[in-house]
Design a protein around this motif. Structure first.
Motif, PDB file in Angstrom:
ATOM      1  N   SER A   1     -69.077  39.076  70.944  1.00  0.00           N
ATOM      2  CA  SER A   1     -68.216  39.548  69.853  1.00  0.00           C
ATOM      3  C   SER A   1     -68.582  40.964  69.443  1.00  0.00           C
TER       4      SER A   1
ATOM      5  N   THR B   1     -75.022  31.587  68.161  1.00  0.00           N
ATOM      6  CA  THR B   1     -75.644  31.030  69.366  1.00  0.00           C
ATOM      7  C   THR B   1     -76.850  30.166  69.012  1.00  0.00           C
ATOM      8  N   GLY B   2     -77.424  30.402  67.826  1.00  0.00           N
ATOM      9  CA  GLY B   2     -78.610  29.643  67.404  1.00  0.00           C
ATOM     10  C   GLY B   2     -79.924  30.323  67.747  1.00  0.00           C
ATOM     11  N   GLY B   3     -79.866  31.428  68.478  1.00  0.00           N
ATOM     12  CA  GLY B   3     -81.096  32.099  68.900  1.00  0.00           C
ATOM     13  C   GLY B   3     -81.971  32.524  67.729  1.00  0.00           C
ATOM     14  N   THR B   4     -81.346  33.140  66.709  1.00  0.00           N
ATOM     15  CA  THR B   4     -82.143  33.643  65.584  1.00  0.00           C
ATOM     16  C   THR B   4     -82.814  32.490  64.850  1.00  0.00           C
TER      17      THR B   4
ATOM     18  N   GLY C   1     -77.435  32.712  59.084  1.00  0.00           N
ATOM     19  CA  GLY C   1     -76.207  32.289  59.749  1.00  0.00           C
ATOM     20  C   GLY C   1     -76.496  31.874  61.186  1.00  0.00           C
ATOM     21  N   VAL C   2     -75.704  30.881  61.669  1.00  0.00           N
ATOM     22  CA  VAL C   2     -75.943  30.353  63.013  1.00  0.00           C
ATOM     23  C   VAL C   2     -74.709  30.532  63.894  1.00  0.00           C
TER      24      VAL C   2
ATOM     25  N   LYS D   1     -79.116  41.640  67.146  1.00  0.00           N
ATOM     26  CA  LYS D   1     -78.909  41.251  68.536  1.00  0.00           C
ATOM     27  C   LYS D   1     -79.574  42.182  69.548  1.00  0.00           C
TER      28      LYS D   1
ATOM     29  N   GLU E   1     -66.899  36.208  60.875  1.00  0.00           N
ATOM     30  CA  GLU E   1     -67.286  36.592  62.238  1.00  0.00           C
ATOM     31  C   GLU E   1     -68.774  36.386  62.501  1.00  0.00           C
ATOM     32  N   GLY E   2     -69.092  35.897  63.691  1.00  0.00           N
ATOM     33  CA  GLY E   2     -70.486  35.841  64.152  1.00  0.00           C
ATOM     34  C   GLY E   2     -71.162  34.499  63.975  1.00  0.00           C
TER      35      GLY E   2
ATOM     36  N   TYR F   1     -66.834  46.437  59.875  1.00  0.00           N
ATOM     37  CA  TYR F   1     -65.869  45.640  59.106  1.00  0.00           C
ATOM     38  C   TYR F   1     -65.059  46.477  58.110  1.00  0.00           C
TER      39      TYR F   1
ATOM     40  N   SER G   1     -71.130  38.123  58.176  1.00  0.00           N
ATOM     41  CA  SER G   1     -71.974  36.918  58.153  1.00  0.00           C
ATOM     42  C   SER G   1     -73.108  37.074  57.135  1.00  0.00           C
TER      43      SER G   1
ATOM     44  N   HIS H   1     -77.587  39.916  59.516  1.00  0.00           N
ATOM     45  CA  HIS H   1     -77.473  40.195  60.945  1.00  0.00           C
ATOM     46  C   HIS H   1     -77.059  41.610  61.332  1.00  0.00           C
ATOM     47  N   ASP H   2     -76.046  42.176  60.601  1.00  0.00           N
ATOM     48  CA  ASP H   2     -75.515  43.441  61.130  1.00  0.00           C
ATOM     49  C   ASP H   2     -74.988  44.365  60.038  1.00  0.00           C
TER      50      ASP H   2
END
Ligand SMILES: Cc1ncc(COP(=O)(O)O)c(C=O)c1O
Length: 325
Positions: free
Chosen positions: A72, A182-185, A179-180, A44, A232-233, A309, A277, A303-304
């Motif tokens: 988030s 906001t859909g930006g990626t 993973g989706v 992000k 999450e996410g 977590y 995610s 993603h992260d």
């Protein structure tokens, strides 16, 4: 001397790492684009900086202004880095479903964090969608980011993440799985990759409790698909403008339990200490294995980082409490 001018210049150019044990049953080369190598520990950072720069360029964000966003955590971290370097204030509005660690991390980098209830409708005044909009309206010199509908989100991935993956695979990528939320990626990467080679297949990973898969397959926004879930996410109870459904070939749903178990497996079997995610995305790749052949190059984006977590899927008591063992 070899140095960069500030932390923002370290965003991007993340490694592509072959998965070995966890995807052993797949007859294809599976590569992970590991985004926790970004300075804010997630993908992000890329879109947060792009959204800020575009808002500065067209005057939506002015000197000394306040950035307001419903996040988030990961987008908040990216925005925080940009706010620190560029001299803005940041207010993050989030939900009580998110890890406490995520809020602590945001506060550590100077953001004000406001927590809203998860289980209320998006148009409820208590929801984090409504609260972030209201705070942006009430705060002088504020700019509401709106990562769901802000086109700069997907553009960041069209300009950076997509070209990086194309270059790193020498144009040999055949499938992209991600993973989706906001859909930006997915939308930005997919647009770039399909422009290079329209045969590349794009798969979105969704959760049970989210509207994406059914909407993609039937065009129906089915409220019965919406219920609380743990992952999450990813997954949504809205249709963000950043999800370009046309460019996505299919969605695959992964259960909360599998997402949690595969998050742990990624750490233990590959040494990739990634977020929730990411476990969902890797389990999604395994569920889709019939679609891949021996000459295919499958890229899954993670993603992260797992550090957000520790109190959840990386904690044995939490796993037991949720019935995931
Ligand atoms: C941990 C995590 N995974 C997946 C996603 C989904 O990415 P995107 O919003 O680009 O669809 C996000 C962002 O919302 C995220 O924070």
């Amino acid at each position: 001397m070899h140095y960069v001018d500030n932390i923002l210049e370290t965003i991007g150019n993340t490694p592509l790492i072959r998965l070995n044990k966890i995807t052993a049953e797949i007859d294809a080369l599976v590569l992970a684009k590991v985004e926790y190598f970004n300075p804010g520990s997630s993908v992000k950072d890329r879109m947060a900086l792009k959204m800020v720069e575009d808002a500065e360029a067209d005057g939506r964000l002015k000197s000394g202004g306040t950035i307001v966003e419903g996040t988030s955590g990961n987008t908040g971290m990216g925005l925080a880095l940009a706010a620190i370097v560029k001299g803005y204030k940041l207010i993050c509005v989030s939900t009580d479903k998110q890890s406490k660690e995520k809020f602590d991390i945001l506060r550590a980098v100077g953001a004000e964090v406001i927590v809203c209830p998860t289980d209320v409708a998006p148009d409820d005044p208590r929801s984090y969608y409504s609260t972030s909009k209201r705070i942006a309206e009430e705060t002088p010199n504020a700019w509401y980011v709106n990562q769901y509908d802000n086109p700069s989100n997907a553009v960041a991935h069209y300009e950076q993440t997509g070209p990086e993956i194309w270059k790193q695979t020498d144009g040999k990528i055949t499938h992209f799985v991600v993973g989706v939320g906001t859909g930006g990626t997915i939308s930005g990467v997919a647009k770039y990759l399909k422009e290079q080679n329209p045969d590349i297949k794009i798969w979105g990973i969704d959760t049970y409790g989210s509207v994406f898969k059914k909407y993609h397959e039937t065009g129906i926004f089915d409220e019965k698909e919406i219920y609380p879930y743990i992952t999450e996410g990813i997954g949504e109870d809205i249709l963000p403008e950043n999800v370009d459904f046309e460019i996505i070939d299919g969605f695959e749903k992964v259960t909360d339990k599998d997402a949690a178990i595969y998050t742990r497996k990624l750490a233990r079997e590959e040494g990739i200490f990634a977020g929730n995610s990411c476990g969902a995305a890797v389990k999604g790749v395994l569920q889709l294995k019939e679609h891949f052949g021996p000459d295919d190059v499958v890229v899954v984006l993670l993603h992260d980082s797992g550090s957000r977590y520790i109190g959840k899927m990386y904690n044995d008591d939490w796993m037991k409490e949720k019935g995931f063992f």
